[in-house]
Design a protein around this motif. Structure first.
Motif, PDB file in Angstrom:
ATOM      1  N   PHE A  86       0.805  -0.685   0.413  1.00 43.47           N
ATOM      2  CA  PHE A  86      -0.344  -0.560   0.290  1.00 43.47           C
ATOM      3  C   PHE A  86       1.043   0.977  -0.531  1.00 43.47           C
ATOM      4  O   PHE A  86       1.379   1.473   0.933  1.00 43.47           O
ATOM      5  CB  PHE A  86      -1.040   0.137   1.340  1.00 43.47           C
ATOM      6  CG  PHE A  86      -1.679   0.841   1.805  1.00 43.47           C
ATOM      7  CD1 PHE A  86      -1.863   2.051  -0.099  1.00 43.47           C
ATOM      8  CD2 PHE A  86      -2.594   1.194   1.821  1.00 43.47           C
ATOM      9  CE1 PHE A  86      -2.796   3.019   0.536  1.00 43.47           C
ATOM     10  CE2 PHE A  86      -4.180   2.238   2.588  1.00 43.47           C
ATOM     11  CZ  PHE A  86      -3.769   2.892   1.509  1.00 43.47           C
ATOM     12  N   GLY A  87       1.261   1.909  -1.544  1.00 51.82           N
ATOM     13  CA  GLY A  87       1.997   3.282  -1.134  1.00 51.82           C
ATOM     14  C   GLY A  87       1.044   4.758  -1.308  1.00 51.82           C
ATOM     15  O   GLY A  87       0.186   4.412  -2.804  1.00 51.82           O
ATOM     16  N   THR A  88       1.526   5.458  -0.563  1.00 53.47           N
ATOM     17  CA  THR A  88       1.177   6.522  -0.988  1.00 53.47           C
ATOM     18  C   THR A  88       1.968   7.398  -1.373  1.00 53.47           C
ATOM     19  O   THR A  88       3.155   7.161  -1.842  1.00 53.47           O
ATOM     20  CB  THR A  88       0.871   7.058   0.440  1.00 53.47           C
ATOM     21  OG1 THR A  88       2.381   7.302   1.459  1.00 53.47           O
ATOM     22  CG2 THR A  88       0.005   6.063   1.214  1.00 53.47           C
ATOM     23  N   GLY A  89       1.966   8.807  -1.691  1.00 54.45           N
ATOM     24  CA  GLY A  89       2.833   9.638  -2.210  1.00 54.45           C
ATOM     25  C   GLY A  89       2.960  10.199  -4.034  1.00 54.45           C
ATOM     26  O   GLY A  89       2.295   9.072  -4.019  1.00 54.45           O
ATOM     27  N   SER A  90       3.704  10.771  -4.392  1.00 57.50           N
ATOM     28  CA  SER A  90       3.772  10.954  -5.359  1.00 57.50           C
ATOM     29  C   SER A  90       4.526   9.665  -6.541  1.00 57.50           C
ATOM     30  O   SER A  90       4.165   9.601  -7.419  1.00 57.50           O
ATOM     31  CB  SER A  90       4.940  12.241  -5.587  1.00 57.50           C
ATOM     32  OG  SER A  90       6.013  12.237  -5.073  1.00 57.50           O
ATOM     33  N   ASP A  91       5.047   8.978  -5.493  1.00 52.14           N
ATOM     34  CA  ASP A  91       6.603   8.108  -6.565  1.00 52.14           C
ATOM     35  C   ASP A  91       5.901   6.306  -5.592  1.00 52.14           C
ATOM     36  O   ASP A  91       6.308   5.341  -6.005  1.00 52.14           O
ATOM     37  CB  ASP A  91       7.505   8.041  -6.090  1.00 52.14           C
ATOM     38  CG  ASP A  91       8.075   7.721  -4.185  1.00 52.14           C
ATOM     39  OD1 ASP A  91       7.289   7.817  -3.330  1.00 52.14           O
ATOM     40  OD2 ASP A  91       8.859   8.045  -3.894  1.00 52.14           O
ATOM     41  N   GLY A  92       4.317   5.835  -4.834  1.00 52.93           N
ATOM     42  CA  GLY A  92       4.362   5.159  -4.358  1.00 52.93           C
ATOM     43  C   GLY A  92       4.976   4.491  -3.354  1.00 52.93           C
ATOM     44  O   GLY A  92       4.780   3.493  -2.821  1.00 52.93           O
ATOM     45  N   LEU A  93       5.943   5.428  -2.396  1.00 49.56           N
ATOM     46  CA  LEU A  93       7.152   5.161  -2.003  1.00 49.56           C
ATOM     47  C   LEU A  93       7.173   5.118  -0.684  1.00 49.56           C
ATOM     48  O   LEU A  93       7.461   4.138   0.164  1.00 49.56           O
ATOM     49  CB  LEU A  93       8.387   4.904  -2.157  1.00 49.56           C
ATOM     50  CG  LEU A  93       8.483   4.255  -3.846  1.00 49.56           C
ATOM     51  CD1 LEU A  93      10.340   4.648  -4.206  1.00 49.56           C
ATOM     52  CD2 LEU A  93       8.779   2.574  -3.595  1.00 49.56           C
ATOM     53  N   ALA A  94       6.091   5.805   0.111  1.00 57.27           N
ATOM     54  CA  ALA A  94       5.514   5.993   1.192  1.00 57.27           C
ATOM     55  C   ALA A  94       4.345   5.042   1.545  1.00 57.27           C
ATOM     56  O   ALA A  94       3.748   5.418   0.927  1.00 57.27           O
ATOM     57  CB  ALA A  94       5.285   7.593   1.508  1.00 57.27           C
ATOM     58  N   CYS A  95       4.447   4.090   2.440  1.00 55.83           N
ATOM     59  CA  CYS A  95       3.937   2.969   2.790  1.00 55.83           C
ATOM     60  C   CYS A  95       3.064   2.925   3.973  1.00 55.83           C
ATOM     61  O   CYS A  95       3.333   2.826   5.137  1.00 55.83           O
ATOM     62  CB  CYS A  95       4.974   1.611   2.417  1.00 55.83           C
ATOM     63  SG  CYS A  95       5.101   1.560   1.077  1.00 55.83           S
TER      64      CYS A  95
END
Length: 356
Positions: free
Chosen positions: A203-212
């Motif tokens: 479950f990745g958040t943020g513009s790059d999907g790496l803040a999980c």
């Protein structure tokens, strides 16, 4: 016989509701105020009839919007133009007070006092300092302040307590019963999924999907509840500063079956990003979580997660969570937001959130 049993169950629940309400509320001799015992044992004197309420933060605001929006005298945070069409008209011109306490505290005390609420209500996860926090808010504002515990499994009780406090017992019971049904459905269905068939999820958040949103965080609790596995399992789950931040190498090491992204994420560009070679991306098993009027799994983690249970279960295990998601979304919007969601709008919300 089934109909009789259902009616009997409802009667038992209602009896429990009103008896519980009597325990929480004790009317004073004047009849103008009552003593309300909140979720952490604080006994607070509040008006017997509450007509003006302030929410301490975004979780309290969301739940009050679903139960008694007409009582709100202000908002804890701004609402976007995309959210407003789905929310009650009565709140659209309210002032914004800000968050009352915590890491995002930005309270405009002058605006709060001008709005003259009779009570401040806080809902959420009970931190170790919650009693002190509530006493501090009450002391600084001079306004009765109560806390009601709100985690995913305690949501039905939170609604019942809120309904008891605000004189909205009937509506609160309707919402509580729906949530209990969704939680029971997830428990029953998750038990049907063999361990070796449980899908792994990042479950990745943020513009790059790496803040999980990692295992153990309120923002991700729907994943395990519906029978899947959250691959991000740090020593301490957090959502501060964007959550548990990983690098692309860690994402490849996790090798998730499914990638969940938020609306501000890289859904449109992921096939050309550093995550392009992930098996989930190559297989097309990446999805953007529906976000209106709130993200269906988090932001903030409140009753929106109940719709997330229906959505994620149906997405990952449609043979077990076997229903029409458009219809489910329409039912939820009607009950919680009092909004008639058209098939077209529901389908548009789900456009990036279903199988490709």
């Amino acid at each position: 016989m089934k109909r009789f049993s259902a009616m009997a169950l409802c009667l038992v629940l209602l009896i429990g509701l009103f008896s519980g309400c009597g325990t929480a509320r004790q009317t004073n001799s004047s009849g103008k105020t009552v003593k309300f015992t909140d979720s952490v044992g604080r006994t607070v004197e509040v008006p017997a009839k509450i007509t003006r309420v302030a929410a301490s933060g975004s979780i309290a605001q969301m739940m009050l919007l679903t139960l008694a929006p007409e009582l709100l005298v202000g908002l804890s945070d701004d609402l976007s133009t995309a959210q407003l069409p789905y929310l009650p008209e009565c709140i659209r011109t309210l002032p914004v007070f800000g968050q009352f306490y915590g890491s995002r505290a930005n309270l405009n005390l002058e605006a709060l006092m001008e709005a003259d609420p009779q009570i401040i209500i806080d809902l959420g996860n009970a931190k170790s300092s919650i009693k002190e926090d509530m006493d501090t808010v009450q002391s600084q504002t001079g306004i009765p302040t109560v806390f009601i515990e709100e985690e995913l499994h305690s949501l039905p009780d939170a609604y019942r307590a809120l309904g008891c406090l605000l004189g909205r017992e009937e509506k609160a019971e309707q919402l509580a019963l729906y949530i209990e049904q969704a939680l029971a459905l997830a428990e029953e269905n998750a038990a049907k999924i063999p361990e070796d068939e449980r899908k792994t999820v990042l479950f990745g958040t943020g513009s790059d999907g790496l803040a999980c949103n990692a295992k153990g965080s309120m923002q991700a609790d729907v994943i395990e509840l519906i029978g899947a596995i959250n691959v991000v399992e740090p020593l301490e789950a957090t959502n501060r500063n964007g959550g548990t931040v990983i690098d692309p190498e860690q994402a490849y090491a996790y090798d998730p079956d499914v990638l969940l992204l938020t609306a501000d994420g890289p859904y449109e560009t992921i096939t050309a990003s550093t995550l392009a070679e992930l098996r989930a991306v190559k297989d097309g098993s990446y999805y953007e979580i529906p976000e209106l009027p709130y993200n269906w799994m988090c932001s903030p983690p409140s009753v929106n997660r109940v719709l997330g249970i229906r959505w994620l279960g149906n997405l990952l295990y449609p043979e077990v969570y076997d229903y029409d998601m458009v219809s489910e979304a329409q039912t939820f919007f009607r009950l919680f937001w009092e909004y008639e969601l058209s098939e077209e709008k529901a389908a548009k919300m789900l456009a990036r959130s279903t199988f490709k």
